[in-house]
Design a protein around this motif. Sequence first.
Motif, PDB file in Angstrom:
ATOM      1  N   ILE A 193      11.872   9.982   3.743  1.00 43.96           N
ATOM      2  CA  ILE A 193      11.754   9.084   2.591  1.00 43.96           C
ATOM      3  C   ILE A 193      11.913   7.627   3.007  1.00 43.96           C
ATOM      4  CG2 ILE A 193      12.888   8.400   0.441  1.00 43.96           C
ATOM      5  CD1 ILE A 193      13.523  11.424   0.044  1.00 43.96           C
ATOM      6  N   CYS A 194      12.939   7.330   3.790  1.00 44.26           N
ATOM      7  CA  CYS A 194      13.158   5.948   4.211  1.00 44.26           C
ATOM      8  C   CYS A 194      12.048   5.463   5.135  1.00 44.26           C
ATOM      9  CB  CYS A 194      14.525   5.823   4.878  1.00 44.26           C
ATOM     10  SG  CYS A 194      15.906   5.987   3.707  1.00 44.26           S
ATOM     11  N   ALA A 195      11.472   6.367   5.920  1.00 44.67           N
ATOM     12  CA  ALA A 195      10.319   6.002   6.743  1.00 44.67           C
ATOM     13  C   ALA A 195       9.127   5.648   5.871  1.00 44.67           C
ATOM     14  CB  ALA A 195       9.966   7.154   7.682  1.00 44.67           C
ATOM     15  N   ALA A 196       8.887   6.448   4.830  1.00 49.65           N
ATOM     16  CA  ALA A 196       7.761   6.174   3.941  1.00 49.65           C
ATOM     17  C   ALA A 196       7.943   4.852   3.207  1.00 49.65           C
ATOM     18  CB  ALA A 196       7.600   7.331   2.950  1.00 49.65           C
ATOM     19  N   VAL A 197       9.168   4.551   2.808  1.00 51.25           N
ATOM     20  CA  VAL A 197       9.448   3.261   2.166  1.00 51.25           C
ATOM     21  C   VAL A 197       9.166   2.117   3.139  1.00 51.25           C
ATOM     22  CG1 VAL A 197      11.274   1.810   1.191  1.00 51.25           C
ATOM     23  CG2 VAL A 197      11.108   4.224   0.533  1.00 51.25           C
ATOM     24  N   ALA A 198       9.530   2.295   4.407  1.00 51.55           N
ATOM     25  CA  ALA A 198       9.257   1.270   5.413  1.00 51.55           C
ATOM     26  C   ALA A 198       7.759   1.073   5.613  1.00 51.55           C
ATOM     27  CB  ALA A 198       9.930   1.646   6.734  1.00 51.55           C
ATOM     28  N   VAL A 199       7.006   2.167   5.591  1.00 49.81           N
ATOM     29  CA  VAL A 199       5.546   2.076   5.710  1.00 49.81           C
ATOM     30  C   VAL A 199       4.974   1.274   4.541  1.00 49.81           C
ATOM     31  CG1 VAL A 199       3.398   3.411   5.650  1.00 49.81           C
ATOM     32  CG2 VAL A 199       5.308   4.182   7.068  1.00 49.81           C
ATOM     33  N   GLN A 200       5.507   1.509   3.359  1.00 45.06           N
ATOM     34  CA  GLN A 200       5.040   0.777   2.186  1.00 45.06           C
ATOM     35  C   GLN A 200       5.297  -0.725   2.341  1.00 45.06           C
ATOM     36  OE1 GLN A 200       6.722  -0.847  -0.479  1.00 45.06           O
ATOM     37  NE2 GLN A 200       4.963  -0.999  -1.861  1.00 45.06           N
ATOM     38  N   LYS A 201       6.429  -1.076   2.944  1.00 44.61           N
ATOM     39  CA  LYS A 201       6.740  -2.490   3.166  1.00 44.61           C
ATOM     40  C   LYS A 201       5.713  -3.149   4.086  1.00 44.61           C
ATOM     41  CE  LYS A 201      11.771  -1.856   2.780  1.00 44.61           C
ATOM     42  NZ  LYS A 201      13.042  -1.863   3.558  1.00 44.61           N
ATOM     43  N   VAL A 202       5.215  -2.399   5.058  1.00 40.13           N
ATOM     44  CA  VAL A 202       4.314  -2.955   6.069  1.00 40.13           C
ATOM     45  C   VAL A 202       2.842  -2.854   5.659  1.00 40.13           C
ATOM     46  CG1 VAL A 202       3.509  -2.678   8.462  1.00 40.13           C
ATOM     47  CG2 VAL A 202       5.954  -2.572   7.934  1.00 40.13           C
ATOM     48  N   LEU A 203       2.461  -1.706   5.103  1.00 34.57           N
ATOM     49  CA  LEU A 203       1.048  -1.464   4.794  1.00 34.57           C
ATOM     50  C   LEU A 203       0.718  -1.601   3.309  1.00 34.57           C
ATOM     51  CD1 LEU A 203       0.139   1.641   7.027  1.00 34.57           C
ATOM     52  CD2 LEU A 203      -0.084  -0.786   7.558  1.00 34.57           C
ATOM     53  N   GLY A 204       1.723  -1.651   2.459  1.00 28.91           N
ATOM     54  CA  GLY A 204       1.448  -1.617   1.021  1.00 28.91           C
ATOM     55  C   GLY A 204       0.925  -0.246   0.636  1.00 28.91           C
ATOM     56  N   GLN A 205      -0.204  -0.224  -0.061  1.00 28.02           N
ATOM     57  CA  GLN A 205      -0.844   1.042  -0.402  1.00 28.02           C
ATOM     58  C   GLN A 205      -1.954   1.306   0.626  1.00 28.02           C
ATOM     59  OE1 GLN A 205       0.086   3.240  -2.765  1.00 28.02           O
ATOM     60  NE2 GLN A 205       1.787   1.907  -3.341  1.00 28.02           N
ATOM     61  N   PRO A 206      -1.714   2.157   1.609  1.00 27.86           N
ATOM     62  CA  PRO A 206      -2.668   2.354   2.699  1.00 27.86           C
ATOM     63  C   PRO A 206      -3.970   3.012   2.231  1.00 27.86           C
ATOM     64  CG  PRO A 206      -0.905   3.955   2.856  1.00 27.86           C
ATOM     65  CD  PRO A 206      -0.507   2.995   1.776  1.00 27.86           C
ATOM     66  N   ARG A 207      -4.998   2.912   3.071  1.00 30.15           N
ATOM     67  CA  ARG A 207      -6.306   3.483   2.748  1.00 30.15           C
ATOM     68  C   ARG A 207      -6.389   4.969   3.057  1.00 30.15           C
ATOM     69  NH1 ARG A 207      -9.875  -0.933   5.770  1.00 30.15           N
ATOM     70  NH2 ARG A 207      -7.892  -1.238   6.883  1.00 30.15           N
ATOM     71  N   LYS A 208      -5.365   5.514   3.656  1.00 28.39           N
ATOM     72  CA  LYS A 208      -5.224   6.958   3.806  1.00 28.39           C
ATOM     73  C   LYS A 208      -3.892   7.347   3.174  1.00 28.39           C
ATOM     74  CE  LYS A 208      -7.815   7.313   8.159  1.00 28.39           C
ATOM     75  NZ  LYS A 208      -7.788   7.812   9.568  1.00 28.39           N
ATOM     76  N   THR A 209      -3.823   8.540   2.632  1.00 31.84           N
ATOM     77  CA  THR A 209      -2.641   8.935   1.881  1.00 31.84           C
ATOM     78  C   THR A 209      -1.498   9.325   2.806  1.00 31.84           C
ATOM     79  OG1 THR A 209      -4.033   9.752   0.087  1.00 31.84           O
ATOM     80  CG2 THR A 209      -1.741  10.494   0.110  1.00 31.84           C
ATOM     81  N   LEU A 210      -0.327   8.784   2.521  1.00 28.62           N
ATOM     82  CA  LEU A 210       0.922   9.285   3.091  1.00 28.62           C
ATOM     83  C   LEU A 210       1.610  10.077   1.990  1.00 28.62           C
ATOM     84  CD1 LEU A 210       3.060   9.445   5.312  1.00 28.62           C
ATOM     85  CD2 LEU A 210       4.034   7.315   4.423  1.00 28.62           C
ATOM     86  N   ARG A 211       1.767  11.353   2.206  1.00 29.69           N
ATOM     87  CA  ARG A 211       2.321  12.244   1.177  1.00 29.69           C
ATOM     88  C   ARG A 211       3.673  12.789   1.603  1.00 29.69           C
ATOM     89  NH1 ARG A 211      -1.670  16.127  -1.788  1.00 29.69           N
ATOM     90  NH2 ARG A 211      -1.855  14.143  -2.912  1.00 29.69           N
ATOM     91  N   LEU A 212       4.669  12.600   0.767  1.00 33.19           N
ATOM     92  CA  LEU A 212       5.956  13.273   0.927  1.00 33.19           C
ATOM     93  C   LEU A 212       5.880  14.609   0.194  1.00 33.19           C
ATOM     94  CD1 LEU A 212       8.374  10.279   0.262  1.00 33.19           C
ATOM     95  CD2 LEU A 212       8.096  11.473   2.441  1.00 33.19           C
ATOM     96  N   CYS A 213       6.052  15.658   0.926  1.00 30.25           N
ATOM     97  CA  CYS A 213       6.079  17.011   0.367  1.00 30.25           C
ATOM     98  C   CYS A 213       7.521  17.494   0.413  1.00 30.25           C
ATOM     99  CB  CYS A 213       5.172  17.930   1.172  1.00 30.25           C
ATOM    100  SG  CYS A 213       5.384  19.694   0.816  1.00 30.25           S
ATOM    101  N   ILE A 214       8.110  17.703  -0.789  1.00 31.19           N
ATOM    102  CA  ILE A 214       9.524  18.088  -0.887  1.00 31.19           C
ATOM    103  C   ILE A 214       9.584  19.406  -1.658  1.00 31.19           C
ATOM    104  CG2 ILE A 214      11.831  17.326  -1.593  1.00 31.19           C
ATOM    105  CD1 ILE A 214      10.699  14.441  -1.586  1.00 31.19           C
ATOM    106  N   PRO A 215       9.391  20.531  -0.971  1.00 32.84           N
ATOM    107  CA  PRO A 215       9.298  21.817  -1.661  1.00 32.84           C
ATOM    108  C   PRO A 215      10.650  22.502  -1.830  1.00 32.84           C
ATOM    109  CG  PRO A 215       8.704  22.102   0.625  1.00 32.84           C
ATOM    110  CD  PRO A 215       9.061  20.642   0.448  1.00 32.84           C
ATOM    111  N   CYS A 216      10.685  23.418  -2.758  1.00 30.47           N
ATOM    112  CA  CYS A 216      11.852  24.283  -2.960  1.00 30.47           C
ATOM    113  C   CYS A 216      11.741  25.510  -2.053  1.00 30.47           C
ATOM    114  CB  CYS A 216      11.937  24.714  -4.430  1.00 30.47           C
ATOM    115  SG  CYS A 216      10.542  25.732  -4.991  1.00 30.47           S
ATOM    116  N   ASP A 217      12.843  26.245  -1.949  1.00 30.68           N
ATOM    117  CA  ASP A 217      12.878  27.629  -1.437  1.00 30.68           C
ATOM    118  C   ASP A 217      12.434  27.806   0.014  1.00 30.68           C
ATOM    119  OD1 ASP A 217      13.436  30.429  -1.938  1.00 30.68           O
ATOM    120  OD2 ASP A 217      11.287  30.778  -1.905  1.00 30.68           O
ATOM    121  N   GLU A 218      12.658  26.839   0.862  1.00 27.96           N
ATOM    122  CA  GLU A 218      12.351  27.087   2.270  1.00 27.96           C
ATOM    123  C   GLU A 218      13.265  28.142   2.854  1.00 27.96           C
ATOM    124  OE1 GLU A 218      12.441  26.618   6.665  1.00 27.96           O
ATOM    125  OE2 GLU A 218      14.088  26.443   5.226  1.00 27.96           O
ATOM    126  N   GLU A 219      14.511  28.208   2.353  1.00 28.79           N
ATOM    127  CA  GLU A 219      15.488  29.151   2.892  1.00 28.79           C
ATOM    128  C   GLU A 219      15.269  30.580   2.392  1.00 28.79           C
ATOM    129  OE1 GLU A 219      17.238  28.266   5.234  1.00 28.79           O
ATOM    130  OE2 GLU A 219      17.715  26.137   5.072  1.00 28.79           O
TER     131      GLU A 219
END
Length: 402
Positions: A126-152
């Motif tokens: 999450i903090c990496a993605a926020v840093a990317v937003q600071k540098v690139l704004g809204q990039p021309r390729k999607t950066l997607r955070l996938c935060i799923p349930c039930d991995e365990e």
Amino acid sequence: MDKNNLALQAAQAVDTAELVRLTQELVRIASYYPGPGEQPVVDFLEPYLRRRGFQTTVQEVAPGRPNLIADLGQGSGGLILEGHSDVVTHGNPEQWTVPPYEARILDGKIYGRGACDMKGGLAAAICAAVAVQKVLGQPRKTLRLCIPCDEEGLMIGIKAFIRAGYAEGFAGAIICEPEENQVCLWQKGAMRVWVHFQGKMAHGAMPYAGANPIPSAARFVAALGGLQAALQSESQHEYLGLPWLTPTVFEAGAGTGQFNVIPDRVRVGLDIRTNPGQDHRALEARLRQVLEESLGAGVSATLEVFEVRPASETSRDTVLVQAVEQGLQLLQMPVRYGGVPGATDGTFLWAWAGLPVVTIGPGNRTVPHQVDEHIEIEELIAAARLYAAVAVLMLQNGLPAA
């Protein structure tokens, strides 16, 4: 400005104090299941990410068990950063030196259930993605955070994510699991098996009047050692080691206090871990042969394979792996290869969605699921900076320099 400099800018833009704070906040949310579950994590993170410029989607997978998806930018060929929201139970809290949900910092480490597996890796993404937003704004390729349930559990979260099409159009996925920041291109496969033995109930003093399934089940479990030895003689992987065939459940008895009663059934559970190249269907046939040879008179059995997870292997030639290696070199971090001893959500992103996956994240791989789970802050920061750099390299790949 070329993408290498942009990648370094993004790495340096990671707010390390916020990273530590966010990890602590996530650890303080008990999200084990059965129990509180993952909903409180999503309730906390969805507005957090929306306030920071992400487009968010909450995908209801099961009652109280949502996935959270958060995007920067629009366009194909981007990157998924994946980190699950659930943790395993804390067990007996009296065995913990530090209360499991206090998230206390001691000697440069954050302690608590999920700190390593994987609230730390999730916060780093999450903090990496926020840093990317600071540098690139809204990039021309999607950066997607996938935060799923039930991995365990049975990984119903990532399966629902893939079935809904959320993995389509991406060039790869980084799985932010605790792997000591090693570049893990290989993951073991898994089979989950129930074996049900059926006999005939009788008085313990007159065993000839019934059919005791316990000796048959015991013979079956004992014979698994020979099958495991054969599997290990056939496969040893440089980064994954040996395959394992482990009985984890043996349930028998006619009920509480029924010491003098032969039960009519036994249930055995198996957790099987395989290497790339091992055929799960062929292994199932070998299990059935061992089972048939173990049965005594009057005892029958059924074998149920209720979960299959293929072993995965990502080529070093993929754009994703090259970006990870380049990011490590830019940050003067060692490029160390490794293998994932268990399965991750990346297993299904690789097998079902056809994505290259690299599992790389902060935390000692032996620490998860233990009491006094913890993560080193220095390693956490290194992972977040790496994710930011790799994301920029992936999102800027093939584009003219800014």
